[in-house]
Enzyme design. Structure first.
Site, PDB file in Angstrom:
ATOM      1  N   GLY A  51      -1.233  36.869  14.586  1.00 29.60           N
ATOM      2  CA  GLY A  51      -1.891  35.906  13.715  1.00 29.60           C
ATOM      3  C   GLY A  51      -0.915  35.172  12.821  1.00 29.60           C
ATOM      4  CG  HIS A  52       1.396  36.893   9.380  1.00 27.88           C
ATOM      5  ND1 HIS A  52       0.391  37.838   9.309  1.00 27.88           N
ATOM      6  CD2 HIS A  52       1.778  36.670   8.091  1.00 27.88           C
ATOM      7  CE1 HIS A  52       0.184  38.169   8.045  1.00 27.88           C
ATOM      8  NE2 HIS A  52       1.007  37.461   7.284  1.00 27.88           N
ATOM      9  CE  LYS A  55      -4.077  39.001  16.323  1.00 29.54           C
ATOM     10  NZ  LYS A  55      -3.090  40.088  16.392  1.00 29.54           N
ATOM     11  CG  HIS A  75       2.971  41.563  15.325  1.00 31.48           C
ATOM     12  ND1 HIS A  75       2.049  41.447  16.340  1.00 31.48           N
ATOM     13  CD2 HIS A  75       2.332  41.142  14.190  1.00 31.48           C
ATOM     14  CE1 HIS A  75       0.913  40.995  15.861  1.00 31.48           C
ATOM     15  NE2 HIS A  75       1.053  40.808  14.552  1.00 31.48           N
ATOM     16  CG  HIS A 112      -5.963  42.269  14.067  1.00 31.35           C
ATOM     17  ND1 HIS A 112      -4.749  41.679  14.372  1.00 31.35           N
ATOM     18  CD2 HIS A 112      -6.027  42.300  12.715  1.00 31.35           C
ATOM     19  CE1 HIS A 112      -4.121  41.338  13.264  1.00 31.35           C
ATOM     20  NE2 HIS A 112      -4.874  41.713  12.234  1.00 31.35           N
ATOM     21  NE  ARG A 130       2.094  40.790  10.131  1.00 34.76           N
ATOM     22  CZ  ARG A 130       1.143  41.428   9.445  1.00 34.76           C
ATOM     23  NH1 ARG A 130       1.296  41.642   8.145  1.00 34.76           N
ATOM     24  NH2 ARG A 130       0.054  41.870  10.040  1.00 34.76           N
ATOM     25  NE  ARG A 132      -1.468  45.277  15.870  1.00 35.60           N
ATOM     26  CZ  ARG A 132      -1.304  44.189  15.115  1.00 35.60           C
ATOM     27  NH1 ARG A 132      -0.100  43.860  14.704  1.00 35.60           N
ATOM     28  NH2 ARG A 132      -2.336  43.422  14.798  1.00 35.60           N
ATOM     29  CD  GLN A 168      -2.350  -1.148   2.864  1.00 27.26           C
ATOM     30  OE1 GLN A 168      -3.336  -0.447   3.116  1.00 27.26           O
ATOM     31  NE2 GLN A 168      -1.757  -1.896   3.777  1.00 27.26           N
TER      32      GLN A 168
END
Length: 604
Positions: free
Chosen positions: A486-487, A418, A558, A480, A552, A426, A388
Site C-alpha cells: 500500500g505505501h 492483495k 514487506h 493484510h 517498510r 509476509r 492569468q
C-alpha cells in the site's frame, strides 16, 4: 538472472527517444454544441441518498443538490455567462463522462495471475493467514482459510463477517484490514481491476531466497547510519553475501552490491547522492505554521517477535504484549530504524504533500518557512499567459488536491491485488517457516539453500536464539497480505503527480544545497559527494518513493518486489487519473510532461 545497474540508474535520459504521448479523448465544446441544440431539461431529479427519484413521487420531496433557483441562462438572460446554456452544459458534462468511461471500457482486459503457491504447496504455508487460527508451528487452520477464500469469492458483506478468526475476543483482536475495498468502484481513472501485478516470486525460488536474506540483513543493519554503508563491517558483510546469492535482484555496480547500492532501489536518480531523499530533511511551510523535519524515532537495538510465543500470538491476531519505546531526542532520519518508524505512523500521502509544500513555496527571511520555488511543469498552460494565473486549475489548490486525491484510488487498486489475486505471505511468516525447518520441526518445507546457509540468518539466531525475523514494530506486519504494498503504490501515484505538476528535470543544486545528517541525526551538513551535480528534483522524488517502499522492508513487513512492482502500479493509477482530467480542462493544454520510473519520457 541478476539485474545490474551503474550508479547513475538505468533510466533513459530525456532526448534519447521521442516522448510517448498518453492521450485522452476530448469532447470539444464547438463540436458538442452543434449536436446538443434543442435538448430539454430532464424530468428526473436526484434523491437525498443519490438515488434516482421521480419529481412526482408522493413519498419524498426531491432535493436539488446544486442549490440554485431555476431562471434564464446565457448571455443577455440575466443568468450565468458562458459558452453553453444550462441544458447544453449538463449534456456536455454527461458526454465527457461517457466518453471517458467508454475509453476505459475499451482497454484490454487485465490478466491476473499469481505464483501458484497457494495451490501447489501444502497447508497454505506460502499464503497470507495472519489473524486466522494457527497450530503450534504457525500453519493456518484450513477451514478458517477457506472461510476467507469464500468471502473473497462471493464478495458478500455477510460472508466477510463469517471469516473464522484466531483470537476469539473481538475487543483485543487484530482485525483484517479492509478486504472489501478491492471491490469498490471509482468514478475517475481506470477501474482498479484493470491494473495487474506480475506474479510474486515463488516460495521455494532463489529469487524469494534473495529477498528474504535481504530482509534479514535489513533487520541487522537498522541502527547503522546510511552514511556508513560503505565502511561499516556489518554493511560490508551484507553487501558481500547479497552479491554472492544465486538470484538477488537489487541494484549492483560492476556485478556486485556496493556501499552505494546497498538496500537501494534502481530508479532514475536513486543511486546518486545520499541514501535518503532531500525532502525528508527540509522544514516545510504549512500556511503560517511549519513542519519540523526531525522525527520521533524508536530507541536503538529494540526489536520484536523474536520469541516463538510472541510470534504465534500475533499470527493468531492477538494484540502485541509490548509498546514501542521511543528515543527522547528528535533526530533527522539517518538509518533504517528511523526510516522504518517514519513509515510506521505516517499519513499515507504525507511525504509527498510535504514535498509539495517545499516545492511550491518561495523564499522567506525565516529559513524554516523558505521553500524551493520550483518551476511548474513545462506543459502548464499558464506558463505563457499574459493575463492569468492558475489556481483552481493548474495552480496551488489544484496541485494539492490532485496529489492527495490519487491516494485512495491507488489503495483500491493494490487492495484488489492483495486480497483477490496474490495473498502473498509476509516476510515475518516466511522467517517462521525458516525457523521451524532449521530447528527440525518441519524439515519438508521447500526453502532454498541460499536461505538455510545465510550468514544473516545465522547472525539473527546468534542474537535472539531463534531464526525468526526481528521486527521493528511490536505488532509485526499489518493484517493484510504483502503483495502489493500500500505505501509503495501510494508513493508511486503521488510522486507521479508531483513530476507532472513541476519541472522535475531541474538539477537540485538550482534550488538548494544538498545536505546529509550527521551519524547521530542531530544536525545537517552539506553533502559534498562527487555525484551531487547529478541530483535532480525528479531523482529526489523517485528516491522519496523508493525510501518509503524500502523503509517498510527495513521494518520487516514487506519484500523487495512488493515495493518496486507497487511503485509501478501507483504510477499507472496516477497516469489514468491525469488522462481523465485532461479531458475536462477548458485551457489550451498540450499535456503534462514527465519521466516514468523506467526512464521513459511521456506527455499525458
Amino acid at each position: 538472472m541478476t539485474s545490474e545497474t551503474g550508479a547513475s540508474g538505468t533510466g533513459r535520459k530525456r532526448g534519447e527517444m521521442q516522448d510517448e504521448v498518453i492521450e485522452a479523448p476530448r469532447v470539444s465544446r464547438r463540436g458538442f454544441l452543434g449536436g446538443a441544440a434543442g435538448i430539454g431539461a430532464a424530468g428526473f431529479l436526484v434523491g437525498p441518498l443519490g438515488t434516482g427519484l421521480s419529481a412526482q413521487s408522493p413519498s419524498r420531496v426531491p432535493v436539488d443538490f446544486a442549490g440554485g433557483a431555476p431562471g434564464p441562462d446565457g448571455p443577455g438572460g440575466g443568468g450565468a455567462l458562458g459558452p453553453e446554456n444550462g441544458p447544453q452544459r449538463r449534456e456536455h458534462a454527461f458526454k465527457v463522462r461517457h466518453e471517458m468511461a467508454l475509453a476505459n471500457k475499451k482497454l484490454p482486459l487485465a490478466q491476473h495471475a499469481n505464483n501458484g503457491d497457494e495451490k501447489a504447496l501444502p497447508d497454505f504455508i506460502a499464503s497470507y493467514t495472519k489473524g486466522l487460527p494457527h497450530n503450534s508451528v504457525g500453519e493456518v487452520d484450513p477451514g478458517a482459510y477457506h472461510s476467507l477464500l469464500s468471502a473473497l469469492e462471493s464478495g458478500k458483506p455477510a460472508d466477510f463477517e463469517k471469516i473464522q478468526m484466531g483470537n476469539p475476543d473481538p475487543s483485543s483482536r487484530f482485525k483484517l484490514t479492509s478486504p472489501q475495498s478491492g471491490l469498490a468502484f471509482d468514478l475517475e481513472g481506470t477501474d482498479s481491476h484493470q491494473f495487474a501485478l506480475p506474479p510474486a516470486p515463488a516460495f521455494s525460488s532463489a529469487w524469494e531466497a534473495g529477498e528474504i536474506v535481504e530482509n534479514y540483513w535489513m533487520a541487522l543493519l537498522r541502527d547503522v547510519p546510511f552514511t556508513d554503508y560503505a565502511s561499516d563491517p556489518l554493511a560490508i558483510a551484507a553487501a558481500a553475501e547479497l552479491s554472492a546469492l544465486s538470484d538477488f535482484r537489487g541494484p549492483k555496480q560492476a556485478g556486485a552490491v556496493t556501499g552505494q547500492t546497498l538496500l537501494r532501489e534502481s530508479l532514475p536518480g536513486t543511486l546518486v547522492g545520499p541514501y535518503a531523499s532531500q525532502f525528508f530533511w527540509r522544514a516545510q511551510p504549512f500556511g503560517s505554521q511549519y513542519i519540523e523535519p526531525r522525527i520521533q524515532t524508536a530507541v536503538a537495538g529494540l526489536d520484536y517477535l523474536t520469541s516463538v510465543s510472541d510470534w504465534l500470538a500475533v499470527q493468531d491476531g492477538h494484540l502485541p504484549l509490548f509498546a514501542n519505546t521511543f528515543d527522547g531526542t528528535l533526530r533527522f532520519i539517518r538509518n533504517g530504524r528511523d526510516l522504518g518508524q517514519w513509515v510506521h505512523v505516517d499519513v499515507l500521502f504525507q511525504a509527498y504533500f510535504q514535498a509539495f509544500l517545499a516545492l511550491v513555496h518561495g523564499p522567506n527571511p525565516d529559513p524554516r518557512f523558505a521553500g524551493l520555488s520550483a518551476p511548474v511543469n513545462p506543459g502548464n498552460p499558464y506558463n505563457t499567459s499574459k493575463t492569468q494565473l492558475g489556481f483552481a486549475t493548474f495552480g496551488g489548490p489544484y496541485f494539492a488536491a490532485t496529489l492527495c486525491e490519487v491516494a485512495t484510488r491507488a489503495l483500491k487498486a493494490v487492495w484488489f491485488q492483495k486480497w483477490h489475486v496474490h495473498r502473498r505471505l509476509r516476510p515475518e511468516v516466511f522467517a517462521g517457516r525458516v525457523h521451524f525447518k532449521l530447528t527440525g520441526l518441519r524439515p519438508a518445507y521447500p526453502i532454498h539453500s541460499d536461505v538455510l546457509s545465510s550468514a544473516a540468518v545465522a547472525k539473527c539466531y546468534g542474537q535472539n536464539g531463534t531464526y525468526l525475523l526481528p521486527m521493528a514494530f511490536p505488532e509485526g506486519s499489518p493484517t493484510h497480505p504483502a503483495y502489493g504494498a500500500g505505501h509503495a503504490t501510494v508513493a508511486g501515484a503521488c510522486v507521479t503527480i508531483l513530476k507532472a505538476l513541476f519541472d522535475a528535470e531541474r538539477p537540485w543544486s538550482d534550488l538548494a544545497t544538498p545536505v546529509v545528517p550527521t551519524p547521530d541525526g542531530l544536525s545537517l551538513v552539506p553533502y559534498t559527494g562527487a555525484d551531487a551535480p547529478q541530483m535532480t528534483i525528479a531523482g529526489e522524488l523517485n528516491k522519496l518513493a523508493a525510501n518509503v517502499a524500502l523503509g517498510r522492508n527495513m521494518a520487516g513487513v514487506h519484500w523487495r518486489t512488493d515495493g518496486i512492482e507497487s511503485l509501478r502500479l501507483g504510477e499507472r493509477v496516477a497516469l489514468s487519473i491525469l488522462k481523465d482530467q485532461r479531458s475536462c480542462f477548458n485551457e489550451s493544454f498540450a499535456g503534462f510532461q514527465l519521466t516514468l520510473f523506467d526512464g521513459t519520457p511521456v506527455t499525458v
